[in-house]
Design a protein around this motif. Sequence first.
Motif, PDB file in Angstrom:
ATOM      1  N   ASN A   5       0.842  -1.191   0.000  1.00  0.00           N
ATOM      2  CA  ASN A   5       0.000   0.000   0.000  1.00  0.00           C
ATOM      3  C   ASN A   5       0.884   1.250   0.000  1.00  0.00           C
ATOM      4  O   ASN A   5       1.018   1.921   1.030  1.00  0.00           O
ATOM      5  N   PRO A   6       1.496   1.566  -1.145  1.00  0.00           N
ATOM      6  CA  PRO A   6       2.403   2.716  -1.214  1.00  0.00           C
ATOM      7  C   PRO A   6       1.675   4.024  -0.915  1.00  0.00           C
ATOM      8  O   PRO A   6       0.512   4.206  -1.269  1.00  0.00           O
ATOM      9  N   ARG A   7       2.383   4.919  -0.243  1.00  0.00           N
ATOM     10  CA  ARG A   7       1.856   6.258   0.030  1.00  0.00           C
ATOM     11  C   ARG A   7       2.558   7.232  -0.910  1.00  0.00           C
ATOM     12  O   ARG A   7       3.753   7.483  -0.756  1.00  0.00           O
ATOM     13  N   ILE A   8       1.825   7.756  -1.862  1.00  0.00           N
ATOM     14  CA  ILE A   8       2.425   8.612  -2.886  1.00  0.00           C
ATOM     15  C   ILE A   8       2.016  10.072  -2.675  1.00  0.00           C
ATOM     16  O   ILE A   8       0.833  10.405  -2.684  1.00  0.00           O
ATOM     17  N   ALA A   9       3.007  10.930  -2.455  1.00  0.00           N
ATOM     18  CA  ALA A   9       2.772  12.367  -2.325  1.00  0.00           C
ATOM     19  C   ALA A   9       2.725  12.971  -3.723  1.00  0.00           C
ATOM     20  O   ALA A   9       3.701  12.900  -4.472  1.00  0.00           O
ATOM     21  N   VAL A  10       1.601  13.553  -4.073  1.00  0.00           N
ATOM     22  CA  VAL A  10       1.411  14.095  -5.413  1.00  0.00           C
ATOM     23  C   VAL A  10       1.353  15.616  -5.340  1.00  0.00           C
ATOM     24  O   VAL A  10       0.547  16.183  -4.590  1.00  0.00           O
ATOM     25  N   ASP A  11       2.215  16.262  -6.106  1.00  0.00           N
ATOM     26  CA  ASP A  11       2.221  17.721  -6.205  1.00  0.00           C
ATOM     27  C   ASP A  11       0.997  18.133  -7.020  1.00  0.00           C
ATOM     28  O   ASP A  11       1.047  18.193  -8.244  1.00  0.00           O
ATOM     29  N   LEU A  93       7.568  15.182   3.031  1.00  0.00           N
ATOM     30  CA  LEU A  93       6.764  14.048   3.480  1.00  0.00           C
ATOM     31  C   LEU A  93       7.527  12.738   3.337  1.00  0.00           C
ATOM     32  O   LEU A  93       7.447  11.856   4.198  1.00  0.00           O
ATOM     33  N   VAL A  94       8.274  12.600   2.235  1.00  0.00           N
ATOM     34  CA  VAL A  94       9.096  11.396   2.036  1.00  0.00           C
ATOM     35  C   VAL A  94      10.260  11.386   3.021  1.00  0.00           C
ATOM     36  O   VAL A  94      10.571  10.358   3.631  1.00  0.00           O
ATOM     37  N   LYS A  95      10.902  12.529   3.192  1.00  0.00           N
ATOM     38  CA  LYS A  95      12.026  12.642   4.113  1.00  0.00           C
ATOM     39  C   LYS A  95      11.614  12.256   5.536  1.00  0.00           C
ATOM     40  O   LYS A  95      12.362  11.595   6.265  1.00  0.00           O
ATOM     41  N   ASP A 100       6.019   7.493   0.594  1.00  0.00           N
ATOM     42  CA  ASP A 100       7.042   6.605   0.027  1.00  0.00           C
ATOM     43  C   ASP A 100       7.613   7.109  -1.291  1.00  0.00           C
ATOM     44  O   ASP A 100       8.640   6.619  -1.748  1.00  0.00           O
ATOM     45  N   GLY A 101       6.942   8.070  -1.918  1.00  0.00           N
ATOM     46  CA  GLY A 101       7.418   8.578  -3.196  1.00  0.00           C
ATOM     47  C   GLY A 101       6.718   9.868  -3.555  1.00  0.00           C
ATOM     48  O   GLY A 101       5.688  10.225  -2.971  1.00  0.00           O
ATOM     49  N   GLY A 294      15.263   8.530  -2.243  1.00  0.00           N
ATOM     50  CA  GLY A 294      13.810   8.499  -2.254  1.00  0.00           C
ATOM     51  C   GLY A 294      13.323   8.440  -3.685  1.00  0.00           C
ATOM     52  O   GLY A 294      14.062   8.752  -4.612  1.00  0.00           O
ATOM     53  N   ILE A 295      12.063   8.044  -3.866  1.00  0.00           N
ATOM     54  CA  ILE A 295      11.493   7.898  -5.198  1.00  0.00           C
ATOM     55  C   ILE A 295      10.861   9.214  -5.637  1.00  0.00           C
ATOM     56  O   ILE A 295       9.980   9.740  -4.960  1.00  0.00           O
ATOM     57  N   VAL A 296      11.309   9.734  -6.777  1.00  0.00           N
ATOM     58  CA  VAL A 296      10.760  10.959  -7.340  1.00  0.00           C
ATOM     59  C   VAL A 296      10.493  10.725  -8.826  1.00  0.00           C
ATOM     60  O   VAL A 296      11.401  10.347  -9.564  1.00  0.00           O
TER      61      VAL A 296
END
Length: 350
Positions: A5-11, A93-95, A100-101, A294-296
Motif C-alpha cells: 500500500n504505497p503512500r504517494i505524495a502528489v504535487d 513528506l518522504v524525508k 514513500d514517493g 527516495g522515489i521521485v
Amino acid sequence: MPTNNPRIAVDAMGGDFGPSVVVPGALNAARQGGCTLLLVGDPAQIEAELAKHDTKGLSIEVVPASQVVTMEDKPSEILRRKKDSSIHVACRLVKEGKADGVVSAGNSGATLACGMFVLGRIEGVERPALASFLPTEKKPVVLIDVGANVDAKPYHLFQFGLMADVLAKTVLGYEKPRVGILSIGEEEGKGNIQVKEAYDIFRKSSLNFLGNVEGRDIFTGDIDVVVCDGFVGNVALKLSEGLATSMGRMLKGELTRSILSKLGTVLAIGALKRFKRLTDYAEYGGAPLLGLSGIVIVCHGKSNIKAINSAVDMASTFVKNDANGRLVRALSRNEELTMFLRTRVAAEGQ
C-alpha cells in the motif's frame, strides 16, 4: 521498504493544468493500484476537484501547502523562499517517512533541487539523473539523462549508466543490460571530448558496454541503456515525442483521405490502436529521478490525466518492488561508482 500500500505524495499544483488534471489522474491510479494518495497543495482547489469525482473506498489525504512554484521560479530561490511550496512539502513528506514517493509535473528544476537538498543523494552519486523509458521494436530502452544535467563530466555519464543499469535490472528485469553512449558515430573515437573520455571509462568498467550508438539505434531494441548528458537527452526525448505525434497526425490524414483508405482503417483499427499506445508518452507517465534517497517521478508539464495516472502507478510500482532500495544497495556495493572520480581527481591534483 517495499509495501503493498504505497503512500504517494502528489504535487497537485504542478503542471500546466494543476488540480484539474493532477487530481483525477492520481485518483485513477489509486483505484487501479490501491495506493494511498497525499495530495499536496491548496486545500480549497484540491477539495473542489475531489468533489467532482467518486472517491468512495480510496485512501486520500489533503496536505496543505501555501505556495506554488511557477515555471519562471529559479530552483535556488525556491529552496530559500518557497519552503511551503507543494513540491517542497511533498519531498519533506518522504524525508519524514510519511510518504514513500513523490510525483510532480511542475518545474523540473525545482523538483530536482528539492529532491537533492530535502531528500539527499545516494552516497557516492554526484549528480542525480532523469531516466526515461522509450518504446522500441522489441522492448523498452532506458534513456539517461533526459534533462537534469545539461552539462556533465565523463565520469558523471558513467554514473548515469551505472544507475540506469541497475534500473533496467530491477524494474525491467533485464539480466545483463546492454549499455551504449549516444554519439555521432558507432566507431571508437567518434564524438566530442566528453564522449571520448566517457567511452574509456565505460570500457574499463564491469558494465555490458557495447560502445557508441547513434540516434537511429535507440528504437531498434538492440540496446537496453543509452547514456548521454541532459542536454542531448532532452533534445532526443522531445524530438521522439514530437515525431510520434506528427506521424500520428500524418497517418490519420492519409487514412481518411479517401473511401478506400477509410475502409482500410476500419479493418486495421486494432493494430492502429496498439501502435498509438506504443508511441504515446502518457503510457510511461514520467521520468524517475535516479540517485536520490527516495522515489521521485518527474512528469511533463503538459501531462494529461492518463500521464499522471501512469506516473503515480510507476511510483507505486517502484515502492512495491523496492526499486530505490535495491538501487541504493547495488550502488553501495559498487566501488566503480566513485572509483573513476577518485582517479580523475587524483590525476588533476598532480
